[in-house]
Design a protein around this motif. Structure first.
Motif, mmCIF file in Angstrom:
data_model
loop_
_atom_site.group_PDB
_atom_site.id
_atom_site.type_symbol
_atom_site.label_atom_id
_atom_site.label_comp_id
_atom_site.label_asym_id
_atom_site.label_seq_id
_atom_site.Cartn_x
_atom_site.Cartn_y
_atom_site.Cartn_z
ATOM 1 N N GLU A 39 0.823 -1.211 0.000
ATOM 2 C CA GLU A 39 0.000 0.000 0.000
ATOM 3 C C GLU A 39 0.857 1.261 0.000
ATOM 4 N N VAL A 40 1.890 1.285 0.826
ATOM 5 C CA VAL A 40 2.734 2.475 0.903
ATOM 6 C C VAL A 40 3.638 2.580 -0.326
ATOM 7 N N LEU A 41 4.190 1.464 -0.766
ATOM 8 C CA LEU A 41 5.045 1.475 -1.959
ATOM 9 C C LEU A 41 4.270 1.998 -3.169
ATOM 10 N N ALA A 42 3.001 1.618 -3.269
ATOM 11 C CA ALA A 42 2.175 2.114 -4.387
ATOM 12 C C ALA A 42 2.118 3.639 -4.384
ATOM 13 N N GLN A 43 2.029 4.228 -3.198
ATOM 14 C CA GLN A 43 2.026 5.689 -3.099
ATOM 15 C C GLN A 43 3.403 6.261 -3.418
ATOM 16 N N THR A 53 0.642 -3.765 -6.850
ATOM 17 C CA THR A 53 -0.551 -4.495 -6.430
ATOM 18 C C THR A 53 -0.169 -5.608 -5.465
ATOM 19 N N ALA A 54 -0.955 -5.754 -4.411
ATOM 20 C CA ALA A 54 -0.858 -6.920 -3.527
ATOM 21 C C ALA A 54 -2.011 -7.839 -3.905
ATOM 22 N N VAL A 55 -1.672 -9.032 -4.330
ATOM 23 C CA VAL A 55 -2.683 -10.028 -4.646
ATOM 24 C C VAL A 55 -2.893 -10.864 -3.389
ATOM 25 N N ALA A 56 -4.143 -10.975 -2.973
ATOM 26 C CA ALA A 56 -4.486 -11.700 -1.751
ATOM 27 C C ALA A 56 -5.412 -12.864 -2.093
ATOM 28 N N PRO A 57 -4.822 -13.994 -2.443
ATOM 29 C CA PRO A 57 -5.660 -15.144 -2.783
ATOM 30 C C PRO A 57 -6.255 -15.807 -1.555
ATOM 31 N N GLY A 58 -7.383 -16.440 -1.774
ATOM 32 C CA GLY A 58 -7.948 -17.346 -0.783
ATOM 33 C C GLY A 58 -7.345 -18.721 -1.049
ATOM 34 N N GLY A 59 -8.114 -19.753 -0.814
ATOM 35 C CA GLY A 59 -7.617 -21.113 -1.019
ATOM 36 C C GLY A 59 -7.653 -21.523 -2.478
ATOM 37 N N ASN A 116 -4.885 0.495 -15.138
ATOM 38 C CA ASN A 116 -5.333 1.019 -13.847
ATOM 39 C C ASN A 116 -5.577 -0.141 -12.863
ATOM 40 N N PRO A 117 -4.505 -0.818 -12.455
ATOM 41 C CA PRO A 117 -4.685 -1.981 -11.581
ATOM 42 C C PRO A 117 -4.991 -1.561 -10.146
ATOM 43 N N PRO A 118 -5.666 -2.428 -9.393
ATOM 44 C CA PRO A 118 -5.937 -2.120 -7.995
ATOM 45 C C PRO A 118 -4.671 -2.263 -7.150
ATOM 46 N N VAL A 119 -4.652 -1.606 -6.021
ATOM 47 C CA VAL A 119 -3.544 -1.774 -5.082
ATOM 48 C C VAL A 119 -3.705 -3.102 -4.343
ATOM 49 N N ARG A 120 -4.953 -3.478 -4.076
ATOM 50 C CA ARG A 120 -5.257 -4.755 -3.436
ATOM 51 C C ARG A 120 -6.209 -5.528 -4.339
#
Length: 155
Positions: A39-43, A53-59, A116-120
């Motif tokens: 989040e901070v690096l994106a800024q 972007t941080a990708v947060a996968p589930g299972g 325009n990718p998301p940050v998360r």
């Protein structure tokens, strides 16, 4: 990336870095850390044209849940029996995860090509559900303690 004024850093976190489950405190701590860094690096690099972007996968149905890929305590302390049950349940879900790795690969390609990718980015419906529930909990907790928060302001 600085010279080109473009690029995209993609960090692999986990839904555990936003909405963790009992029994995975150290894992969640590392993934929370990566989410915060992202989040901070994106800024920090936005003005350079670099996206993060941080990708947060589930299972996902990978080797992740297999007993031989997890390092779990061999010495089972009775006081932690509830945590051992959580770990056993996690191993038992192998092959039943909602996430499809091939579809995730397609999403990663789209993400890398996005202007325009998301940050998360939460991947799979379970991660989305857990993130949504966590947001509701955060809002409720924030509002329930608003008076306490404001009480520390100068008059």
């Amino acid at each position: 990336m600085r010279k080109r004024r473009s690029g995209h850093i993609i960090n692999i976190s986990s839904i555990a870095g936003f909405a963790p489950h009992m029994g995975w405190s150290v894992y969640a701590a590392t993934k929370f850390s990566l989410m915060g860094l992202t989040e901070v690096l994106a800024q920090d690099v936005q003005s350079l044209g670099i996206k993060v972007t941080a990708v947060a996968p589930g299972g996902f149905r990978t080797q992740f849940n297999k007993a031989d890929s997890l390092v779990l305590s061999e010495n089972k302390i009775e006081d932690y029996s509830e945590l051992h049950s959580v770990h056993n349940h996690f191993v038992a879900t192998d092959g039943k995860q909602l996430g499809d790795p091939e579809k995730a690969a397609e999403v990663f390609i789209d993400l890398a090509e996005s202007s325009n990718p998301p940050v998360r980015l939460f991947l799979d419906s379970d991660a989305y559900r857990r993130a949504s529930e966590k947001l509701d909990q955060l809002r409720e907790e924030l509002e329930a303690n608003k008076d306490i928060s404001f009480r520390t302001d100068y008059e």
